[in-house]
Design a protein around this motif. Structure first.
Motif, short mmCIF file in Angstrom:
data_model
loop_
_atom_site.label_atom_id
_atom_site.label_comp_id
_atom_site.label_asym_id
_atom_site.label_seq_id
_atom_site.Cartn_x
_atom_site.Cartn_y
_atom_site.Cartn_z
N PRO A 282 0.81 -1.23 0.00
CA PRO A 282 0.00 0.00 0.00
C PRO A 282 0.83 1.27 0.00
CG PRO A 282 -0.87 -1.59 1.57
CD PRO A 282 0.46 -2.11 1.12
N ARG A 283 2.00 1.23 0.62
CA ARG A 283 2.83 2.44 0.67
C ARG A 283 3.34 2.80 -0.72
NH1 ARG A 283 7.77 4.79 1.45
NH2 ARG A 283 7.85 6.32 3.16
N ALA A 284 3.89 1.84 -1.43
CA ALA A 284 4.39 2.09 -2.77
C ALA A 284 3.24 2.49 -3.71
CB ALA A 284 5.10 0.86 -3.31
N TYR A 285 2.09 1.88 -3.51
CA TYR A 285 0.92 2.21 -4.33
C TYR A 285 0.53 3.67 -4.14
CZ TYR A 285 -3.75 1.70 -6.39
OH TYR A 285 -4.88 1.85 -7.17
N LEU A 286 0.52 4.14 -2.90
CA LEU A 286 0.14 5.53 -2.65
C LEU A 286 1.16 6.49 -3.26
CD1 LEU A 286 -1.66 7.66 -1.38
CD2 LEU A 286 -0.42 7.33 0.79
N ILE A 287 2.43 6.16 -3.19
CA ILE A 287 3.46 7.02 -3.78
C ILE A 287 3.22 7.20 -5.28
CG2 ILE A 287 5.93 7.15 -4.34
CD1 ILE A 287 6.48 5.79 -1.63
N GLU A 288 2.90 6.11 -5.96
CA GLU A 288 2.62 6.20 -7.40
C GLU A 288 1.33 6.95 -7.67
OE1 GLU A 288 2.67 2.32 -9.08
OE2 GLU A 288 4.75 1.90 -8.50
N ALA A 289 0.31 6.73 -6.84
CA ALA A 289 -0.99 7.38 -7.05
C ALA A 289 -0.90 8.90 -6.91
CB ALA A 289 -2.01 6.82 -6.06
N LEU A 290 0.01 9.39 -6.08
CA LEU A 290 0.12 10.83 -5.84
C LEU A 290 0.51 11.60 -7.11
CD1 LEU A 290 1.88 10.91 -2.33
CD2 LEU A 290 -0.55 11.29 -2.85
N VAL A 291 1.14 10.92 -8.07
CA VAL A 291 1.55 11.60 -9.30
C VAL A 291 0.80 11.06 -10.52
CG1 VAL A 291 3.84 12.20 -8.42
CG2 VAL A 291 3.50 9.98 -9.54
N ASP A 292 -0.22 10.25 -10.29
CA ASP A 292 -0.99 9.65 -11.38
C ASP A 292 -2.28 10.45 -11.59
OD1 ASP A 292 -2.37 8.10 -13.18
OD2 ASP A 292 -2.78 6.47 -11.75
N PRO A 293 -2.44 11.14 -12.73
CA PRO A 293 -3.66 11.93 -12.94
C PRO A 293 -4.94 11.11 -12.82
CG PRO A 293 -2.00 12.44 -14.61
CD PRO A 293 -1.49 11.26 -13.84
N LYS A 294 -4.90 9.83 -13.18
CA LYS A 294 -6.09 8.98 -13.10
C LYS A 294 -6.50 8.69 -11.65
CE LYS A 294 -5.18 6.69 -17.53
NZ LYS A 294 -4.90 5.39 -18.20
N SER A 295 -5.58 8.92 -10.73
CA SER A 295 -5.87 8.66 -9.32
C SER A 295 -6.25 9.92 -8.56
CB SER A 295 -4.64 8.02 -8.64
OG SER A 295 -4.28 6.81 -9.25
N ARG A 296 -6.31 11.06 -9.25
CA ARG A 296 -6.46 12.33 -8.54
C ARG A 296 -7.73 12.39 -7.70
NH1 ARG A 296 -4.10 17.23 -8.40
NH2 ARG A 296 -5.42 18.98 -7.73
N ALA A 297 -8.85 11.94 -8.23
CA ALA A 297 -10.11 12.03 -7.48
C ALA A 297 -10.02 11.22 -6.18
CB ALA A 297 -11.28 11.56 -8.33
N ALA A 298 -9.44 10.02 -6.26
CA ALA A 298 -9.30 9.19 -5.07
C ALA A 298 -8.32 9.82 -4.08
CB ALA A 298 -8.83 7.80 -5.47
N VAL A 299 -7.23 10.39 -4.60
CA VAL A 299 -6.25 11.05 -3.73
C VAL A 299 -6.88 12.25 -3.05
CG1 VAL A 299 -4.10 12.37 -3.76
CG2 VAL A 299 -4.24 10.20 -5.00
N GLU A 300 -7.70 13.01 -3.78
CA GLU A 300 -8.36 14.17 -3.18
C GLU A 300 -9.28 13.74 -2.03
OE1 GLU A 300 -10.31 16.16 -6.38
OE2 GLU A 300 -8.59 17.47 -6.78
N GLU A 301 -10.00 12.64 -2.23
CA GLU A 301 -10.89 12.19 -1.16
C GLU A 301 -10.10 11.76 0.07
OE1 GLU A 301 -14.52 9.02 -0.35
OE2 GLU A 301 -14.13 9.78 -2.37
#
Length: 395
Positions: A282-301
């Motif tokens: 999960p840690r590595a996944y979050l690091i990648e998601a923080l710079v992934d435009p497709k993950s932005r909505a989930a990161v914002e939540e």
């Protein structure tokens, strides 16, 4: 020789008080050197509210006992020369351990907080007996190099800690694991990693202030540190902020509760919000998601949930500042409006004009092991701890 009369005999009560006062001053000076390495003897006298002669006498005693060392202070103009106070090169030491999700590290910490030697290893197996066998061997090997100078062992562990046990670690899959002595005959402390990281941040980066520390790794943890003391509750298991019901009540947490904050702000939460399976890391996944435009909505939540939960804890605990560690500063930095808006909206009205500052960790990934060193030296710098050191040195 003139015979003594009863009036000449020392008063035991007065002698006892005098000796206690001398030891109190010695411990105060050692703690000052720990918190301010390189403090001058003149500065120490002012800080401890003692005369220069008393400071000289105490420092001489501690130097003779291999507890501190002195070096000439750089000249500052007119006036008597003074000295700077440091850890003695042959003085007591602490062994400190950081037990993490995938690996561990062991180091030796001196009075000044310097990690003078370290070794690391990865978990060949996550069976507790295998993990602790490796750590015990590493601690023993380091301690053997210092000939009895290691006076305490302290471990930071990724899991909920109660007294001498890791009662639950979701990331390691452990329940009710008692931590046996890593170095026989030496006092030992055990603490949650977020608790000890917060202790280090508060004492070393924000001394004297009340600090709410929050960190995201796999889940979220933290602690409230008030005037240098971590508030851990009756059994040491306090500060489990990640298991407050600040998340979605429909989501189960590995801890056994539902709606935990722990599973609402990390990589597991981002994957769930995207409709993906829980990531293996999960840690590595979050690091990648923080710079992934497709993950932005989930990161914002996730950032909004972090912000609102932080505000709730501010309302409850009234800290002077909030310190974010681990990936929490990165989550905030990736979507600052989401975090900031939720944080402000969650604050009680009277706090919004003057909210506590929210700052990133100053110690980074070293915070847990530095916190373990703080806990170890809390055990060493006691009357009993110093008396044991003196007794062994005099044999």
């Amino acid at each position: 020789m003139q015979a003594r009369t009863p009036a000449d005999e020392p008063n035991p009560a007065k002698v006892g008080r005098a000796e206690a006062a001398r030891w109190s001053g010695a411990l105060d000076l050692l703690r000052l050197v720990r918190s301010h390495p390189g403090v001058t003897r003149a500065e120490a006298a002012r800080e401890l509210h003692v005369g220069s002669g008393t400071a000289t006498e105490i420092s001489a005693r501690l130097r003779a006992l291999d507890l501190i060392a002195e070096a000439p202070a750089p000249p500052t103009g007119r006036g008597r020369p003074t000295t700077t106070l440091h850890a003695h090169p042959d003085g007591p030491l602490a062994a400190v351990v950081d037990l993490r999700y995938a690996d561990w590290s062991v180091a030796i910490a001196d009075l000044e907080g310097t990690l003078v030697e370290s070794t690391t290893g990865r978990h060949a197996s996550k069976r507790p007996d295998r993990v602790f066998a490796d750590i015990r061997e590493a601690v023993g090997n380091l301690a053997d190099r210092y000939g009895g100078r290691v006076r305490a062992v302290s471990m930071s562990a990724t899991g909920t800690v109660r007294r001498n046990s890791i009662v639950q670690s979701s990331v390691l899959g452990w329940r009710d694991v008692e931590v046996e002595p890593l170095l026989p005959g030496v006092p030992q402390a055990l603490g949650n990693d977020a608790t000890l990281a917060g202790l280090a941040e508060a004492r070393l980066s924000h001394p004297g202030r009340s600090v709410l520390y929050l960190t995201i790794e796999v889940g979220i943890g933290g602690i409230f540190v008030d005037q240098g003391h971590a508030v851990t509750g009756a059994t040491g298991a306090g500060g489990e902020f990640g298991h407050a019901p600040l998340g979605d009540p429909a989501v189960a947490c590995p801890c056994g509760a539902s709606g935990c904050w722990d599973v609402a702000v990390d990589g597991r939460a981002v994957a769930r919000l995207k409709g993906e399976a829980e990531p293996e890391d999960p840690r590595a996944y979050l690091i990648e998601a923080l710079v992934d435009p497709k993950s932005r909505a989930a990161v914002e939540e996730c950032a909004a949930v972090l912000g609102s939960g932080t505000a709730g804890l501010v309302n409850i605990l009234d800290p002077e500042l909030v310190c974010l560690g681990g990936l929490a500063p990165e989550l905030r930095r990736a979507v600052p409006e989401a975090f900031g808006g939720a944080f402000r909206a969650g604050l009680m009205g009277f706090r919004r004009d003057d909210p506590p500052p929210v700052v990133p960790s100053a110690l980074g990934p070293d915070a847990p092991i530095l916190g373990a060193a703080e806990a170890a030296w809390d055990m060493i710098l006691t009357e009993g701890g110093i008396a044991a050191w003196i007794e062994e040195r005099s044999v």
